[in-house]
Scaffold this motif. Structure first.
Motif, PDB file in Angstrom:
ATOM      1  N   MET A 131       4.231  -1.185  -9.203  1.00 44.79           N
ATOM      2  CA  MET A 131       5.320  -1.867  -9.911  1.00 44.79           C
ATOM      3  C   MET A 131       4.846  -2.406 -11.264  1.00 44.79           C
ATOM      4  O   MET A 131       3.829  -3.096 -11.332  1.00 44.79           O
ATOM      5  CB  MET A 131       5.864  -3.003  -9.054  1.00 44.79           C
ATOM      6  N   GLU A 132       5.592  -2.095 -12.286  1.00 47.73           N
ATOM      7  CA  GLU A 132       5.304  -2.622 -13.620  1.00 47.73           C
ATOM      8  C   GLU A 132       6.156  -3.842 -13.923  1.00 47.73           C
ATOM      9  O   GLU A 132       5.836  -4.599 -14.844  1.00 47.73           O
ATOM     10  CB  GLU A 132       5.547  -1.536 -14.671  1.00 47.73           C
ATOM     11  N   ASP A 133       7.208  -4.029 -13.172  1.00 46.40           N
ATOM     12  CA  ASP A 133       8.088  -5.192 -13.328  1.00 46.40           C
ATOM     13  C   ASP A 133       8.525  -5.665 -11.944  1.00 46.40           C
ATOM     14  O   ASP A 133       8.638  -4.864 -11.014  1.00 46.40           O
ATOM     15  CB  ASP A 133       9.333  -4.843 -14.158  1.00 46.40           C
ATOM     16  N   VAL A 134       8.794  -6.951 -11.857  1.00 44.24           N
ATOM     17  CA  VAL A 134       9.336  -7.489 -10.610  1.00 44.24           C
ATOM     18  C   VAL A 134      10.820  -7.135 -10.555  1.00 44.24           C
ATOM     19  O   VAL A 134      11.572  -7.496 -11.471  1.00 44.24           O
ATOM     20  CB  VAL A 134       9.162  -9.015 -10.537  1.00 44.24           C
ATOM     21  N   TYR A 162      -2.126  -7.581 -14.667  1.00 45.56           N
ATOM     22  CA  TYR A 162      -2.544  -7.524 -16.071  1.00 45.56           C
ATOM     23  C   TYR A 162      -2.019  -8.709 -16.881  1.00 45.56           C
ATOM     24  O   TYR A 162      -1.722  -8.575 -18.060  1.00 45.56           O
ATOM     25  CB  TYR A 162      -2.071  -6.199 -16.699  1.00 45.56           C
ATOM     26  N   PHE A 163      -1.947  -9.869 -16.260  1.00 47.02           N
ATOM     27  CA  PHE A 163      -1.461 -11.055 -16.966  1.00 47.02           C
ATOM     28  C   PHE A 163      -2.496 -11.514 -18.000  1.00 47.02           C
ATOM     29  O   PHE A 163      -3.656 -11.772 -17.667  1.00 47.02           O
ATOM     30  CB  PHE A 163      -1.183 -12.196 -15.984  1.00 47.02           C
ATOM     31  N   GLY A 203       0.781  -1.222   0.000  1.00 49.15           N
ATOM     32  CA  GLY A 203       0.000   0.000   0.000  1.00 49.15           C
ATOM     33  C   GLY A 203       0.811   1.269   0.000  1.00 49.15           C
ATOM     34  O   GLY A 203       0.389   2.274   0.567  1.00 49.15           O
ATOM     35  N   ASN A 204       1.970   1.247  -0.645  1.00 49.47           N
ATOM     36  CA  ASN A 204       2.754   2.468  -0.825  1.00 49.47           C
ATOM     37  C   ASN A 204       2.701   2.864  -2.308  1.00 49.47           C
ATOM     38  O   ASN A 204       1.762   2.487  -3.008  1.00 49.47           O
ATOM     39  CB  ASN A 204       4.187   2.254  -0.341  1.00 49.47           C
ATOM     40  N   SER A 205       3.657   3.616  -2.758  1.00 49.37           N
ATOM     41  CA  SER A 205       3.704   4.026  -4.176  1.00 49.37           C
ATOM     42  C   SER A 205       5.020   3.597  -4.803  1.00 49.37           C
ATOM     43  O   SER A 205       5.596   4.312  -5.638  1.00 49.37           O
ATOM     44  CB  SER A 205       3.527   5.553  -4.286  1.00 49.37           C
ATOM     45  N   LEU A 206       5.479   2.417  -4.413  1.00 51.26           N
ATOM     46  CA  LEU A 206       6.774   1.932  -4.900  1.00 51.26           C
ATOM     47  C   LEU A 206       6.676   1.485  -6.359  1.00 51.26           C
ATOM     48  O   LEU A 206       5.751   0.769  -6.737  1.00 51.26           O
ATOM     49  CB  LEU A 206       7.249   0.757  -4.037  1.00 51.26           C
ATOM     50  N   ARG A 207       7.633   1.900  -7.147  1.00 47.10           N
ATOM     51  CA  ARG A 207       7.727   1.455  -8.541  1.00 47.10           C
ATOM     52  C   ARG A 207       8.837   0.425  -8.723  1.00 47.10           C
ATOM     53  O   ARG A 207       8.818  -0.344  -9.680  1.00 47.10           O
ATOM     54  CB  ARG A 207       7.967   2.654  -9.464  1.00 47.10           C
ATOM     55  N   THR A 208       9.786   0.435  -7.808  1.00 48.07           N
ATOM     56  CA  THR A 208      10.877  -0.531  -7.841  1.00 48.07           C
ATOM     57  C   THR A 208      11.490  -0.620  -6.449  1.00 48.07           C
ATOM     58  O   THR A 208      11.001   0.013  -5.502  1.00 48.07           O
ATOM     59  CB  THR A 208      11.941  -0.137  -8.876  1.00 48.07           C
ATOM     60  N   LEU A 209      12.532  -1.410  -6.319  1.00 49.99           N
ATOM     61  CA  LEU A 209      13.273  -1.537  -5.065  1.00 49.99           C
ATOM     62  C   LEU A 209      14.752  -1.348  -5.348  1.00 49.99           C
ATOM     63  O   LEU A 209      15.233  -1.663  -6.454  1.00 49.99           O
ATOM     64  CB  LEU A 209      13.035  -2.918  -4.442  1.00 49.99           C
ATOM     65  N   PRO A 210      15.498  -0.870  -4.375  1.00 41.08           N
ATOM     66  CA  PRO A 210      16.949  -0.728  -4.587  1.00 41.08           C
ATOM     67  C   PRO A 210      17.616  -2.090  -4.750  1.00 41.08           C
ATOM     68  O   PRO A 210      17.164  -3.097  -4.185  1.00 41.08           O
ATOM     69  CB  PRO A 210      17.424  -0.020  -3.316  1.00 41.08           C
ATOM     70  N   ASP A 211      18.673  -2.137  -5.512  1.00 44.61           N
ATOM     71  CA  ASP A 211      19.409  -3.393  -5.732  1.00 44.61           C
ATOM     72  C   ASP A 211      19.932  -3.981  -4.431  1.00 44.61           C
ATOM     73  O   ASP A 211      20.074  -5.194  -4.297  1.00 44.61           O
ATOM     74  CB  ASP A 211      20.575  -3.154  -6.697  1.00 44.61           C
ATOM     75  N   SER A 212      20.190  -3.092  -3.469  1.00 42.54           N
ATOM     76  CA  SER A 212      20.759  -3.551  -2.201  1.00 42.54           C
ATOM     77  C   SER A 212      19.782  -4.397  -1.388  1.00 42.54           C
ATOM     78  O   SER A 212      20.175  -4.999  -0.382  1.00 42.54           O
ATOM     79  CB  SER A 212      21.230  -2.354  -1.373  1.00 42.54           C
ATOM     80  N   ILE A 213      18.520  -4.493  -1.828  1.00 41.21           N
ATOM     81  CA  ILE A 213      17.562  -5.338  -1.123  1.00 41.21           C
ATOM     82  C   ILE A 213      18.002  -6.802  -1.168  1.00 41.21           C
ATOM     83  O   ILE A 213      17.638  -7.610  -0.308  1.00 41.21           O
ATOM     84  CB  ILE A 213      16.151  -5.191  -1.755  1.00 41.21           C
ATOM     85  N   GLY A 260       0.459  -8.832  -5.480  1.00 44.52           N
ATOM     86  CA  GLY A 260      -0.865  -8.493  -5.988  1.00 44.52           C
ATOM     87  C   GLY A 260      -1.112  -7.005  -6.078  1.00 44.52           C
ATOM     88  O   GLY A 260      -0.457  -6.187  -5.416  1.00 44.52           O
ATOM     89  N   SER A 261      -2.079  -6.638  -6.950  1.00 40.96           N
ATOM     90  CA  SER A 261      -2.517  -5.242  -7.090  1.00 40.96           C
ATOM     91  C   SER A 261      -1.363  -4.323  -7.440  1.00 40.96           C
ATOM     92  O   SER A 261      -1.159  -3.265  -6.825  1.00 40.96           O
ATOM     93  CB  SER A 261      -3.220  -4.774  -5.803  1.00 40.96           C
ATOM     94  N   ASN A 262      -0.607  -4.722  -8.451  1.00 43.17           N
ATOM     95  CA  ASN A 262       0.406  -3.865  -9.051  1.00 43.17           C
ATOM     96  C   ASN A 262       0.054  -3.681 -10.527  1.00 43.17           C
ATOM     97  O   ASN A 262      -1.127  -3.701 -10.887  1.00 43.17           O
ATOM     98  CB  ASN A 262       1.798  -4.455  -8.854  1.00 43.17           C
ATOM     99  N   ARG A 263       1.044  -3.546 -11.374  1.00 44.32           N
ATOM    100  CA  ARG A 263       0.809  -3.325 -12.809  1.00 44.32           C
ATOM    101  C   ARG A 263       1.602  -4.333 -13.640  1.00 44.32           C
ATOM    102  O   ARG A 263       2.066  -4.027 -14.739  1.00 44.32           O
ATOM    103  CB  ARG A 263       1.192  -1.895 -13.182  1.00 44.32           C
ATOM    104  N   LEU A 264       1.723  -5.524 -13.125  1.00 38.51           N
ATOM    105  CA  LEU A 264       2.564  -6.533 -13.768  1.00 38.51           C
ATOM    106  C   LEU A 264       1.850  -7.175 -14.952  1.00 38.51           C
ATOM    107  O   LEU A 264       0.647  -7.459 -14.900  1.00 38.51           O
ATOM    108  CB  LEU A 264       2.938  -7.629 -12.763  1.00 38.51           C
TER     109      LEU A 264
END
Length: 435
Positions: A107-110, A152-153, A81-91, A126-130
């Protein structure tokens, strides 16, 4: 001179462009630093708590705080429930993570870095833009539960074939019209949620998914279902909001959710009740027949010896000649009874043991007639009937659903109250997860 001056102007423009890029990068870094500094109230304490579970859900983050990637002790991370589009590589440094919840973001991509968290067992996207999954998903060899609902699969992601331990797949509310014919390769799959897609016919490949225990096809456009009796492991089938008038044929132990399911289950319960009563009546009759000691008595060895010795003493004290006709008569009666009732002859010390009702003692104190619901002790017949369970079919259905979800996937479903609570699977996954 003109050329040199033109070059000079070009160099100046290039340098100005570089300066502009550097300024933009610096500005972005400053923004990130500002964001880092402006952590929501209470987040600082969470980051410093040392707790292996970190919940940063619904904090309006546009990017994950960089400090999170340094918390090597983390095992469960919730940033729903945030507005994340990606995650840092350091994750990818958080190799202790077992649960990662990223649902309800943008997120549009994993992120590929997520696919490097090889100890993940549950991943919620769930509930992203994949629209697809990256090939690096095959690295998640420990993954047991994946939720990618409300994306959107349009095609089933075959990347999941390489996850040998995946037991639960939530891919409802997407745009699937068909399933691949080799889906049965996912032999470990036990729960499959396909609700809210665009199926117009029942995917035949599902009939080859022998291990499925939960199958949800709610809210599709399927007008006819085949017999599901061949799915021996199936325990719960949901087909609600499809254009059908009744349930498909299923095995006795399967719970149904859908049009006509309540009536079907009630009729099935009534049949079970009739069978139970018939079995109880039969057992009752067997118990009553157990009053005949020759048939159901347990002969005591010690008592039989005593009876035999007493019979011998009596024979010696009386006139042997007078006893002979009586003995013959008793033998004839015994033979007739053997012919009529086909009773087995018990041998004792190499000689035929005659049944003398006056001398033979039958053990009745521990005589138990095996039958559900009653107990026979001696000559008194006692019926201990279990209290009738009058709970509705719907309540039984929900209880079984809770049990399946808890035993298979570890969900805490204690707060479920009705069949429509299936919709809760679209949100609040962390509430269903053991902490």
């Amino acid at each position: 001179m003109g050329n040199s001056s033109g070059k000079g102007e070009g160099d100046e423009e290039e340098e100005a462009g570089k300066d502009g890029d550097e300024a933009e990068v610096t500005e972005k870094k400053k923004e990130e630093e500002e964001v880092e500094e402006e952590l929501p109230l209470g987040v600082e304490e969470l980051l410093e708590s040392g707790d292996p579970v970190l919940d940063l859900s619904y904090r309006k983050f546009k990017r994950l705080p960089s400090r999170v990637c340094g918390l090597m002790h983390l095992e469960k991370l919730y940033v729903c429930g945030n507005s994340l589009r990606t995650l840092p590589d350091s994750i990818s440094q958080l190799q202790g993570l077992r649960i990662l919840a990223l649902d309800f973001n943008k997120m549009e991509d994993v992120p590929v870095a997520v696919c490097q968290l090889t100890n993940l067992t549950r991943l919620y996207l769930g509930s992203n833009r994949l629209m697809s999954l990256p090939p690096e998903m095959k690295n998640l060899q420990s993954l047991r539960c994946l939720w990618v609902e409300s994306n959107y699969f349009q095609r089933f992601p075959r990347e999941l074939y390489d996850l040998p331990h995946l037991k639960s797949l939530q891919i409802g509310d997407n745009r699937l019209k068909t399933l691949p014919p080799d889906l049965c390769r996912m032999e470990a799959l036990r729960g499959l949620w396909l609700y809210g897609n665009r199926f117009e016919t029942f995917p035949k490949v599902l009939l080859r998914m022998k291990g499925l225990e939960i199958l949800d096809l709610d809210r599709n456009k399927i007008s006819e279902f085949p017999s599901l009796r061949r799915l021996r492991a199936l325990r719960l089938f949901s087909y609600d909001h499809n254009p059908v008038k009744g349930p498909p044929e299923v095995r006795e132990e399967v719970l149904l959710v859908g049009e006509g399911a309540a009536e079907f289950l009630e009729a099935r319960e009534a049949r079970k009740e009739r069978r139970r009563k018939a079995a109880e009546k039969e057992a009752e009759e067997l118990a009553l027949a157990g009053e005949e000691p020759v048939i159901h008595g347990i002969l005591k060895n010690g008592s039989s010896k005593q009876a035999t010795s007493e019979a011998v003493v009596t024979a010696e004290d009386t006139d042997i000649k007078e006893e002979e006709p009586l003995v013959k008569e008793e033998e004839e009666v015994a033979e007739e009874e053997e012919r009529d009732e086909e009773l087995p002859v018990t041998e004792y010390d190499g000689e035929e043991l005659e049944y003398d009702e006056e001398c033979v003692e039958y053990e009745t104190e521990e005589l138990i007639c095996e039958g559900e619901g009653f107990e026979y002790e001696g000559e008194e017949l006692e019926y201990e009937r279990a209290q009738m369970d009058y709970e509705s079919v719907a309540e039984r259905q929900i209880k079984t659903m809770h049990h399946l979800l808890h035993s298979l996937f570890g969900f805490d479903t204690a707060h479920f109250t009705q069949s429509s609570d299936w919709q809760l699977f679209n949100s609040h996954k962390k509430d269903f997860t053991k902490t």
